[in-house]
Design a protein around this motif. Structure first.
Motif, mmCIF file in Angstrom:
data_model
loop_
_atom_site.group_PDB
_atom_site.id
_atom_site.type_symbol
_atom_site.label_atom_id
_atom_site.label_comp_id
_atom_site.label_asym_id
_atom_site.label_seq_id
_atom_site.Cartn_x
_atom_site.Cartn_y
_atom_site.Cartn_z
ATOM 1 N N VAL A 233 56.843 20.290 -101.296
ATOM 2 C CA VAL A 233 57.040 20.773 -102.654
ATOM 3 C C VAL A 233 55.884 21.676 -103.039
ATOM 4 N N ASP A 234 56.191 22.597 -103.895
ATOM 5 C CA ASP A 234 55.201 23.533 -104.384
ATOM 6 C C ASP A 234 54.408 22.850 -105.502
ATOM 7 N N PRO A 235 53.110 22.614 -105.287
ATOM 8 C CA PRO A 235 52.333 21.865 -106.286
ATOM 9 C C PRO A 235 52.379 22.499 -107.677
ATOM 10 N N ASP A 236 52.477 23.822 -107.724
ATOM 11 C CA ASP A 236 52.525 24.465 -109.033
ATOM 12 C C ASP A 236 53.799 24.103 -109.784
ATOM 13 N N ARG A 237 54.880 23.977 -109.021
ATOM 14 C CA ARG A 237 56.139 23.620 -109.686
ATOM 15 C C ARG A 237 56.107 22.169 -110.135
ATOM 16 N N VAL A 238 55.427 21.305 -109.361
ATOM 17 C CA VAL A 238 55.291 19.906 -109.791
ATOM 18 C C VAL A 238 54.467 19.854 -111.071
ATOM 19 N N ALA A 239 53.347 20.579 -111.061
ATOM 20 C CA ALA A 239 52.452 20.548 -112.219
ATOM 21 C C ALA A 239 53.123 21.110 -113.456
ATOM 22 N N ALA A 240 54.144 21.935 -113.257
ATOM 23 C CA ALA A 240 54.796 22.592 -114.394
ATOM 24 C C ALA A 240 55.913 21.747 -115.010
ATOM 25 N N ILE A 241 56.177 20.555 -114.440
ATOM 26 C CA ILE A 241 57.230 19.707 -115.015
ATOM 27 C C ILE A 241 56.812 19.281 -116.421
ATOM 28 N N PRO A 242 57.654 19.508 -117.406
ATOM 29 C CA PRO A 242 57.270 19.156 -118.780
ATOM 30 C C PRO A 242 56.970 17.669 -118.910
ATOM 31 N N GLY A 243 55.828 17.342 -119.474
ATOM 32 C CA GLY A 243 55.494 15.949 -119.739
ATOM 33 C C GLY A 243 54.977 15.173 -118.541
ATOM 34 N N LEU A 244 54.679 15.845 -117.431
ATOM 35 C CA LEU A 244 54.249 15.131 -116.228
ATOM 36 C C LEU A 244 52.976 14.317 -116.487
ATOM 37 N N ILE A 245 53.013 13.030 -116.129
ATOM 38 C CA ILE A 245 51.825 12.195 -116.242
ATOM 39 C C ILE A 245 51.150 12.101 -114.888
ATOM 40 N N GLU A 246 51.952 11.789 -113.890
ATOM 41 C CA GLU A 246 51.368 11.593 -112.572
ATOM 42 C C GLU A 246 52.391 11.898 -111.493
ATOM 43 N N ALA A 247 51.927 12.442 -110.379
ATOM 44 C CA ALA A 247 52.776 12.640 -109.212
ATOM 45 C C ALA A 247 52.079 11.999 -108.028
ATOM 46 N N ARG A 248 52.817 11.159 -107.303
ATOM 47 C CA ARG A 248 52.232 10.448 -106.161
ATOM 48 C C ARG A 248 53.142 10.591 -104.971
ATOM 49 N N ARG A 249 52.552 10.832 -103.829
ATOM 50 C CA ARG A 249 53.366 10.897 -102.626
ATOM 51 C C ARG A 249 53.304 9.543 -101.925
ATOM 52 N N LEU A 250 54.484 8.969 -101.660
ATOM 53 C CA LEU A 250 54.554 7.709 -100.910
ATOM 54 C C LEU A 250 55.491 7.952 -99.739
ATOM 55 N N GLY A 251 54.925 8.081 -98.543
ATOM 56 C CA GLY A 251 55.741 8.421 -97.384
ATOM 57 C C GLY A 251 56.352 9.794 -97.580
ATOM 58 N N CYS A 252 57.673 9.879 -97.379
ATOM 59 C CA CYS A 252 58.305 11.189 -97.529
ATOM 60 C C CYS A 252 58.879 11.356 -98.935
ATOM 61 N N ARG A 253 58.540 10.417 -99.829
ATOM 62 C CA ARG A 253 59.067 10.520 -101.193
ATOM 63 C C ARG A 253 57.973 10.937 -102.160
ATOM 64 N N LEU A 254 58.414 11.522 -103.229
ATOM 65 C CA LEU A 254 57.490 11.915 -104.278
ATOM 66 C C LEU A 254 57.849 11.125 -105.529
ATOM 67 N N HIS A 255 56.903 10.339 -106.033
ATOM 68 C CA HIS A 255 57.134 9.563 -107.250
ATOM 69 C C HIS A 255 56.545 10.312 -108.437
ATOM 70 N N LEU A 256 57.366 10.564 -109.424
ATOM 71 C CA LEU A 256 56.902 11.269 -110.613
ATOM 72 C C LEU A 256 56.965 10.332 -111.812
ATOM 73 N N THR A 257 55.948 10.383 -112.638
ATOM 74 C CA THR A 257 55.963 9.646 -113.906
ATOM 75 C C THR A 257 55.839 10.677 -115.020
ATOM 76 N N VAL A 258 56.759 10.594 -115.984
ATOM 77 C CA VAL A 258 56.875 11.654 -116.976
ATOM 78 C C VAL A 258 56.948 11.034 -118.370
ATOM 79 N N ALA A 259 56.311 11.684 -119.333
ATOM 80 C CA ALA A 259 56.394 11.233 -120.727
ATOM 81 C C ALA A 259 57.446 12.050 -121.462
ATOM 82 N N ASP A 260 58.203 11.366 -122.330
ATOM 83 C CA ASP A 260 59.195 12.022 -123.181
ATOM 84 C C ASP A 260 60.121 12.944 -122.392
ATOM 85 N N ALA A 261 60.705 12.398 -121.316
ATOM 86 C CA ALA A 261 61.597 13.203 -120.486
ATOM 87 C C ALA A 261 62.812 13.639 -121.294
#
Lengths: 311, 129
Positions: A233-261
């Motif tokens: 994934v393009d880190p800039d696009r991850v960082a641009a997710i509205p309300g992003l609190i945290e992004a964590r990579r676990l294995g081949c998955r990406l866990h996103l935590t978002v406020a006020d989705a």
């Protein structure tokens, strides 16, 4: 907010040139249990010390029970139970002497209450403080602040270093204290499971700033998780997710935590994966951890600071 | 009936309390007319914020599982239909979907699932008799 017992307005405190508390505006409502969360060094103890009038703010105001906290009257002080971090007692005294010593400073004192809490923690009144365990010392400290029947209880990390039995006794005592809905509790803690059990509200401090101040239910509702099957994934696009609190990579998955989705958030998440993604409900503990981890990750590419922070 | 609450779960605590009381009433381990512990007593017993229990009781009263009698407390209510037909169907679908997807993922076929459901219903009937 209806009738806040503690109210701060743009409270700021510097130590030398370092701001430890920054622009803190909060209200602690009457009759509720409010938990103050944050990593070590986030400014929790400094905030509590200012609230208790032990430290003057560099800027801003703080009112407790309707009075400016840097000039609390003795009458107002007697209505507040304050427990400092560390469970300190004079080691040379017996438990019963601690009570005698403390009660001299209060016009109201409930012996039965003191005895009941002390025995709830399994302590005999004749024991020397030096022979008490950490958990038992916490019990005596708690009994000392509750015996004057305060209407406001301020506890700085009361669960620090407690064994599981003392922790339960502490939680039981706090639940009982707050159950009539008239008395107010503000406590700082690192024990998220206990907070989930006993708190109505949660305040989250990061680097001296208040990031979250709401009810536990609202906090849960407003924090959402996504799990993406995405290798690259393009880190800039991850960082641009509205309300992003945290992004964590676990294995081949990406866990996103978002406020006020909202729809915009899920659209951004789906663009990342290229297919539809369902949101998941997060446990309270995970939501808090996501917020706290963010503050530790500012160096990493996923944690880069976003403008327009969630307030 | 013993209520057990798990922290760190994706299900909020008040929801866990609601679900367990609802289950207790549905299976008859909490008979109609039985008095519930007071909000304060249950909060003390489970070591939970009293407002959490109050919220759970309020939700159960709203759904007709409990009834509140002024000054006397909360009681298990006689069963009555308070939902529209459509709402009942919606609620059933809501719990059936995850159940069916789990069962199918585990490799049960349609016939086996029906048999299992029937077995369960018979067992429940024995308990409530």
């Amino acid at each position: 907010m209806l009738d806040p017992v503690i109210r701060t307005d743009r409270l700021t405190r510097y130590f030398n040139r370092r701001a430890v508390v920054r622009d803190l505006s909060l209200g602690v409502p009457r009759g509720q249990v409010t938990a103050l969360l944050g990593l070590n060094g986030a400014g929790k103890t400094t905030t509590i010390r200012i609230i208790m009038g032990l430290l003057r703010p560099t800027r801003g105001r703080c009112e407790v029970l309707g009075q400016n906290s840097s000039g609390l009257s003795p009458e107002a002080r007697m209505r507040i139970g304050y427990m400092v971090e560390g469970h300190y007692l004079y080691p040379g005294m017996r438990v019963s002497e601690c009570a005698k010593f403390q009660r001299a400073g209060y016009s109201r004192w409930n012996d039965a209450q003191f005895d009941q809490i002390v025995s709830h923690f399994g302590i005999s009144q004749s024991t020397h403080v030096a022979h008490l365990s950490r958990g038992q010392r916490a019990g005596v400290c708690l009994a000392l602040v509750l015996a004057p029947d305060p209407e406001l209880l301020v506890l700085d990390d009361p669960a620090l270093g407690l064994d599981p039995v003392s922790r339960r006794a502490l939680n039981e005592t706090l639940v009982e204290f707050a159950a009539d809905g008239q008395r107010t509790v503000l406590l700082s803690s690192h024990l998220l499971d206990d907070v989930e059990r006993i708190a109505d509200r949660v305040m989250l401090m990061i680097d001296g700033r208040l990031q979250v101040d709401t009810t536990l239910d609202d906090f849960r509702d407003r924090v959402t998780g996504y799990v993406l099957e995405a290798d690259v994934v393009d880190p800039d696009r991850v960082a641009a997710i509205p309300g992003l609190i945290e992004a964590r990579r676990l294995g081949c998955r990406l866990h996103l935590t978002v406020a006020d989705a909202d729809e915009e958030t899920s659209a951004a998440v789906e663009r990342l994966q290229g297919s539809s993604v369902e949101s998941i409900d997060l446990p309270f503990t995970d939501s808090v951890l996501a917020w706290l981890s963010r503050s530790r990750q500012q160096q990493s590419f996923l944690g880069r600071k976003r403008t327009g922070e969630h307030a | 009936m013993r209520i057990q609450v798990t922290t760190g779960s994706s299900i909020p605590i008040y929801r866990q309390v609601v679900d367990q009381i609802r289950h207790g009433v549905a299976t008859g381990s909490m008979p109609v007319g039985e008095q519930m512990p007071s909000v304060r007593a249950l909060a003390g017993e489970l070591v939970l914020n009293a407002n959490t229990i109050a919220k759970a009781y309020a939700a159960l009263v709203r759904d007709g599982v409990l009834e509140s009698q002024q000054g006397r407390g909360y009681f298990v209510a006689a069963r009555r239909e308070i939902f529209t037909r459509k709402e009942r169907q919606r609620r059933l679908d809501e719990v059936m979907d995850p159940f069916l997807s789990e069962a199918l993922t585990l490799g049960f076929d349609a016939e086996q699932i029906v048999v299992e459901v029937q077995k369960r219903l018979e067992k429940l009937a024995q308990v409530t008799d």
